[in-house]
Design a protein around this motif. Structure first.
Motif, PDB file in Angstrom:
ATOM      1  N   ASP A 393      45.737  -0.660 -12.182  1.00 33.32           N
ATOM      2  CA  ASP A 393      46.154  -0.128 -10.889  1.00 33.32           C
ATOM      3  C   ASP A 393      47.683  -0.053 -10.844  1.00 33.32           C
ATOM      4  OD1 ASP A 393      46.788   0.323  -8.205  1.00 33.32           O
ATOM      5  OD2 ASP A 393      45.081  -0.836  -7.475  1.00 33.32           O
ATOM      6  N   PRO A 394      48.251   1.148 -10.699  1.00 33.62           N
ATOM      7  CA  PRO A 394      49.715   1.271 -10.713  1.00 33.62           C
ATOM      8  C   PRO A 394      50.393   0.649  -9.509  1.00 33.62           C
ATOM      9  CG  PRO A 394      48.689   3.375 -10.167  1.00 33.62           C
ATOM     10  CD  PRO A 394      47.581   2.451 -10.562  1.00 33.62           C
ATOM     11  N   LYS A 395      49.633   0.349  -8.458  1.00 32.96           N
ATOM     12  CA  LYS A 395      50.230  -0.302  -7.303  1.00 32.96           C
ATOM     13  C   LYS A 395      50.343  -1.814  -7.492  1.00 32.96           C
ATOM     14  CE  LYS A 395      49.233   3.255  -3.932  1.00 32.96           C
ATOM     15  NZ  LYS A 395      48.834   3.579  -2.545  1.00 32.96           N
ATOM     16  N   VAL A 396      49.806  -2.316  -8.592  1.00 36.22           N
ATOM     17  CA  VAL A 396      49.885  -3.740  -8.906  1.00 36.22           C
ATOM     18  C   VAL A 396      50.685  -3.977 -10.183  1.00 36.22           C
ATOM     19  CG1 VAL A 396      48.543  -5.788  -9.535  1.00 36.22           C
ATOM     20  CG2 VAL A 396      47.754  -4.290  -7.699  1.00 36.22           C
ATOM     21  N   PHE A 397      50.388  -3.177 -11.218  1.00 35.41           N
ATOM     22  CA  PHE A 397      50.998  -3.391 -12.528  1.00 35.41           C
ATOM     23  C   PHE A 397      51.998  -2.280 -12.853  1.00 35.41           C
ATOM     24  CE2 PHE A 397      46.855  -5.529 -12.980  1.00 35.41           C
ATOM     25  CZ  PHE A 397      47.294  -6.793 -13.377  1.00 35.41           C
ATOM     26  N   ALA A 398      53.198  -2.684 -13.235  1.00 31.13           N
ATOM     27  CA  ALA A 398      54.176  -1.727 -13.744  1.00 31.13           C
ATOM     28  C   ALA A 398      53.723  -1.228 -15.116  1.00 31.13           C
ATOM     29  CB  ALA A 398      55.545  -2.397 -13.853  1.00 31.13           C
ATOM     30  N   ASN A 399      53.916   0.057 -15.357  1.00 34.78           N
ATOM     31  CA  ASN A 399      53.537   0.649 -16.645  1.00 34.78           C
ATOM     32  C   ASN A 399      52.120   0.209 -17.024  1.00 34.78           C
ATOM     33  OD1 ASN A 399      53.878   2.210 -18.902  1.00 34.78           O
ATOM     34  ND2 ASN A 399      55.374   0.881 -19.895  1.00 34.78           N
ATOM     35  N   PRO A 400      51.137   0.508 -16.180  1.00 35.60           N
ATOM     36  CA  PRO A 400      49.823  -0.121 -16.294  1.00 35.60           C
ATOM     37  C   PRO A 400      49.018   0.229 -17.529  1.00 35.60           C
ATOM     38  CG  PRO A 400      49.766   1.636 -14.673  1.00 35.60           C
ATOM     39  CD  PRO A 400      51.199   1.443 -15.038  1.00 35.60           C
ATOM     40  N   LYS A 401      49.290   1.383 -18.141  1.00 33.04           N
ATOM     41  CA  LYS A 401      48.509   1.788 -19.312  1.00 33.04           C
ATOM     42  C   LYS A 401      49.122   1.304 -20.622  1.00 33.04           C
ATOM     43  CE  LYS A 401      46.285   5.848 -17.284  1.00 33.04           C
ATOM     44  NZ  LYS A 401      46.000   7.293 -17.437  1.00 33.04           N
ATOM     45  N   ALA A 402      50.266   0.668 -20.529  1.00 28.97           N
ATOM     46  CA  ALA A 402      50.936   0.175 -21.735  1.00 28.97           C
ATOM     47  C   ALA A 402      50.490  -1.250 -22.037  1.00 28.97           C
ATOM     48  CB  ALA A 402      52.445   0.207 -21.550  1.00 28.97           C
ATOM     49  N   PHE A 403      50.329  -1.539 -23.318  1.00 28.59           N
ATOM     50  CA  PHE A 403      50.022  -2.902 -23.761  1.00 28.59           C
ATOM     51  C   PHE A 403      51.332  -3.671 -23.857  1.00 28.59           C
ATOM     52  CE2 PHE A 403      49.523  -5.865 -27.436  1.00 28.59           C
ATOM     53  CZ  PHE A 403      48.624  -6.737 -26.842  1.00 28.59           C
ATOM     54  N   LEU A 404      51.540  -4.589 -22.917  1.00 26.60           N
ATOM     55  CA  LEU A 404      52.764  -5.383 -22.841  1.00 26.60           C
ATOM     56  C   LEU A 404      52.393  -6.852 -23.000  1.00 26.60           C
ATOM     57  CD1 LEU A 404      54.511  -3.597 -19.824  1.00 26.60           C
ATOM     58  CD2 LEU A 404      54.776  -3.122 -22.268  1.00 26.60           C
ATOM     59  N   PRO A 405      52.425  -7.367 -24.213  1.00 23.39           N
ATOM     60  CA  PRO A 405      51.913  -8.718 -24.467  1.00 23.39           C
ATOM     61  C   PRO A 405      52.663  -9.837 -23.747  1.00 23.39           C
ATOM     62  CG  PRO A 405      52.999  -7.834 -26.413  1.00 23.39           C
ATOM     63  CD  PRO A 405      52.870  -6.708 -25.453  1.00 23.39           C
ATOM     64  N   LYS A 406      53.875  -9.562 -23.261  1.00 22.08           N
ATOM     65  CA  LYS A 406      54.632 -10.588 -22.543  1.00 22.08           C
ATOM     66  C   LYS A 406      54.465 -10.475 -21.024  1.00 22.08           C
ATOM     67  CE  LYS A 406      58.094 -10.974 -26.215  1.00 22.08           C
ATOM     68  NZ  LYS A 406      59.536 -10.907 -26.575  1.00 22.08           N
ATOM     69  N   ARG A 407      53.554  -9.636 -20.585  1.00 26.58           N
ATOM     70  CA  ARG A 407      53.380  -9.350 -19.158  1.00 26.58           C
ATOM     71  C   ARG A 407      53.092 -10.610 -18.338  1.00 26.58           C
ATOM     72  NH1 ARG A 407      52.106  -4.466 -16.616  1.00 26.58           N
ATOM     73  NH2 ARG A 407      51.405  -3.488 -18.576  1.00 26.58           N
ATOM     74  N   PHE A 408      52.369 -11.562 -18.922  1.00 18.02           N
ATOM     75  CA  PHE A 408      51.926 -12.721 -18.147  1.00 18.02           C
ATOM     76  C   PHE A 408      52.744 -13.984 -18.418  1.00 18.02           C
ATOM     77  CE2 PHE A 408      48.320  -9.819 -18.303  1.00 18.02           C
ATOM     78  CZ  PHE A 408      48.053  -9.706 -16.943  1.00 18.02           C
ATOM     79  N   LEU A 409      53.937 -13.814 -18.960  1.00 16.88           N
ATOM     80  CA  LEU A 409      54.830 -14.949 -19.147  1.00 16.88           C
ATOM     81  C   LEU A 409      55.618 -15.219 -17.864  1.00 16.88           C
ATOM     82  CD1 LEU A 409      56.326 -14.210 -22.692  1.00 16.88           C
ATOM     83  CD2 LEU A 409      54.529 -15.852 -22.112  1.00 16.88           C
ATOM     84  N   GLY A 410      56.002 -16.472 -17.660  1.00 14.69           N
ATOM     85  CA  GLY A 410      56.870 -16.826 -16.543  1.00 14.69           C
ATOM     86  C   GLY A 410      56.161 -16.831 -15.207  1.00 14.69           C
ATOM     87  N   ASP A 411      56.943 -17.060 -14.154  1.00 13.94           N
ATOM     88  CA  ASP A 411      56.385 -17.166 -12.799  1.00 13.94           C
ATOM     89  C   ASP A 411      55.746 -15.861 -12.351  1.00 13.94           C
ATOM     90  OD1 ASP A 411      57.250 -19.771 -12.711  1.00 13.94           O
ATOM     91  OD2 ASP A 411      59.072 -19.333 -11.570  1.00 13.94           O
ATOM     92  N   GLU A 412      56.390 -14.722 -12.623  1.00 10.95           N
ATOM     93  CA  GLU A 412      55.818 -13.445 -12.224  1.00 10.95           C
ATOM     94  C   GLU A 412      54.525 -13.174 -12.984  1.00 10.95           C
ATOM     95  OE1 GLU A 412      55.178  -9.672 -10.511  1.00 10.95           O
ATOM     96  OE2 GLU A 412      56.195 -11.520  -9.879  1.00 10.95           O
ATOM     97  N   GLY A 413      54.503 -13.540 -14.257  1.00 10.82           N
ATOM     98  CA  GLY A 413      53.283 -13.382 -15.038  1.00 10.82           C
ATOM     99  C   GLY A 413      52.141 -14.204 -14.483  1.00 10.82           C
ATOM    100  N   GLN A 414      52.442 -15.432 -14.068  1.00 14.30           N
ATOM    101  CA  GLN A 414      51.407 -16.281 -13.483  1.00 14.30           C
ATOM    102  C   GLN A 414      50.893 -15.696 -12.168  1.00 14.30           C
ATOM    103  OE1 GLN A 414      50.003 -19.201 -14.962  1.00 14.30           O
ATOM    104  NE2 GLN A 414      51.040 -18.111 -16.629  1.00 14.30           N
ATOM    105  N   ARG A 415      51.782 -15.090 -11.397  1.00 15.36           N
ATOM    106  CA  ARG A 415      51.359 -14.462 -10.139  1.00 15.36           C
ATOM    107  C   ARG A 415      50.409 -13.296 -10.397  1.00 15.36           C
ATOM    108  NH1 ARG A 415      52.064 -10.308  -6.885  1.00 15.36           N
ATOM    109  NH2 ARG A 415      53.391  -9.222  -8.386  1.00 15.36           N
ATOM    110  N   LEU A 416      50.661 -12.565 -11.482  1.00 15.10           N
ATOM    111  CA  LEU A 416      49.837 -11.394 -11.783  1.00 15.10           C
ATOM    112  C   LEU A 416      48.438 -11.751 -12.288  1.00 15.10           C
ATOM    113  CD1 LEU A 416      52.425  -9.064 -13.550  1.00 15.10           C
ATOM    114  CD2 LEU A 416      51.353  -8.690 -11.321  1.00 15.10           C
TER     115      LEU A 416
END
Length: 486
Positions: A393-416
């Protein structure tokens, strides 16, 4: 069960709209949608994205396979965004009876005459007992996960290395199927399937699962074995008899009945389940849910990591090998100190969830909200969700169709993480006996992280070739396996 809180803030003044889309004339409407969805060369992603664009809505009506001559009503309201999709998790709003595979339920002859756990609604007493049994199996065998997974993985690695040396490529798919089943049977059934005995599964145990699983899913998937219109007429209009694949299932049944006595005794004594009920549910839990999930998930993990290239792999290898060295082996503490491995696994689960669809039937008249509008749903209507649309969902994830393996690192990653929905629930919620979230949710994440860690303990760099074969289960081959130096 309390109603699930929405994942996103609720707008206060959403317009109420009629649900767009439609079902077309009887039979022909379902046929048109089925051919467009199942046989779309670009896959189901393109089908649902084109419909969202056509209707300018992430909520719409469509026929979902099979919908053939002798199959149930295919009419579904699809929910394809992060705002509407979680309604499918809320068992105060939707009924889950007999809809694990959607509008179609395989005959119970596939599972010994029993409706197995995924087809039960939490309101049913057997659901509570069987899900409690699943939790107990996972808990009681927890000490085996790491050593048995390592043993089975090393066996697969030996096969890959040998094949790569002799043939120039290594069959990732077949070796992974075998190592996953060996791991599960050794851990849960307490029997090594490679050991011959009075009751055994032969030289290729994982091959026994294929016809049994395919029989349950053939009405809703492309098989790729016949010309499109011939295949559709035969497999998506008629319920085929079970007897041609019964022999495969009977071998699994005899194996589990003979060697799974410890687990089955727990079901009988602790959860008051009928012994036969426990056997057939244990087979489904191990062979369909878990092994079937691994068969889809592990190739996705390797493919995305391989495609990402050398930079990611170098970082993964450094993280894994450093943790293994500092903790004296691939231990739970070592695995817990690999945040990039964990984030990579979550990103695969987000971008390519192993279970693409979720369903539920409205218990009462509902108002369902997307990001942009509110829609009235009548009691008894079937709701469905194609998960990759929601988790991209582009309203939740930036660049949603890209495989970004570091997406869930850090505080923002935990929120997602709350928006990762692969398990029939939020990643930040937990499965219970009163919901339909996957009982093995945490187990699947654990062994997926363990798989990546084992891979980069053994190798510094891998390369996977393009898929070989047609249909829903193409084979993948390693073309490069660069051994690590530790």
């Amino acid at each position: 069960m309390a109603s699930i809180s929405p994942l996103l803030p609720l707008p206060t003044n959403l317009p109420t709209k009629e649900i767009p889309g439609g079902y077309g004339p009887p039979f022909f409407g379902a046929l048109s949608d089925r051919l467009d969805l199942i046989y779309n060369p670009a896959g189901p992603d393109a089908f649902f994205e084109s419909r969202m664009k056509k209707y300018n809505s992430t909520v719409f009506r469509v026929n979902i396979p099979p919908g053939g001559i002798f199959f149930p009503d295919p009419r579904v309201i699809m929910l394809l965004d992060q705002k509407s999709f979680p309604v499918l998790f809320d068992t105060t709003k939707v009924d889950k009876t007999d809809i694990f595979t959607g509008t179609y339920m395989p005959p119970v002859s596939c599972t010994g005459g029993f409706r197995v756990l995924p087809y039960l609604d939490p309101s049913e007493e057997r659901h509570t007992k069987l899900k409690g049994f699943c939790f107990e199996i996972l808990k009681s065998n927890a000490s085996k996960w790491f050593p048995e997974f390592h043993k089975a993985f090393m066996e697969a690695g030996t096969i890959w290395d040998s094949q790569l040396t002799s043939d120039g490529r290594a069959n990732f798919s077949d070796a992974t199927d075998e190592f996953a089943l060996n791991f599960l049977l050794r851990s849960i059934v307490n029997r090594d399937p490679t050991i011959r005995g009075e009751v055994d599964l032969g030289d290729n145990p994982a091959s026994l699962l294929v016809p049994w699983i395919a029989f349950q899913l053939y009405p809703i998937i492309p098989l790729g074995i016949l010309p499109k219109y011939v295949e559709d007429f035969i497999f998506h209009n008629f319920q085929l008899p079970f007897w041609p694949v019964k022999g495969y299932y009977d071998k699994l049944y005899k194996f589990f009945k003979t060697y799974g006595t410890e687990a089955i005794d727990i079901a009988v004594t602790k959860f008051d389940l009928h012994r036969e009920d426990a056997i057939h549910n244990l087979i489904f839990f191990v062979c369909f849910n878990t092994h079937g999930g691994i068969k889809r998930l592990f190739p996705s993990i390797v493919r995305h990591i391989s495609d990402a290239g050398a930079e990611l792999q170098q970082e993964l290898a450094q993280e894994v090998q450093s943790a293994v060295k500092s903790h004296g082996g691939l231990t739970p503490k070592a695995l817990g100190s690999m945040p990039l491995v964990e984030s990579t696994v979550y990103e695969v689960l987000r971008i390519e969830p192993p279970v693409a669809y979720q369903y539920g039937r409205a218990k009462n008249d509902l108002i369902i909200e997307s990001h942009d509008a509110a829609y009235k749903v009548k009691k008894g209507e079937m709701l469905g969700g194609y998960q990759p649309c929601a988790t991209r969902d582009p309203k939740v994830f930036a660049n949603p169709k890209a495989f970004l393996p570091k997406r869930f690192l850090g505080d923002e990653g935990q929120r997602l993480l709350q928006y990762v929905l692969w398990s029939n629930g939020q990643e930040t919620s937990e499965p219970t006996v009163s919901n339909k979230q996957c009982a093995g949710k945490n187990f699947v994440v654990l062994i997926s992280r363990l798989f990546v860690a084992e891979l980069f303990s053994r190798y510094d760099y891998i390369k996977l070739g393009p898929p070989v074969g047609k249909g829903v289960s193409p084979k993948f081959f390693f073309t490069t396996l660069q051994k690590s130096q530790i």
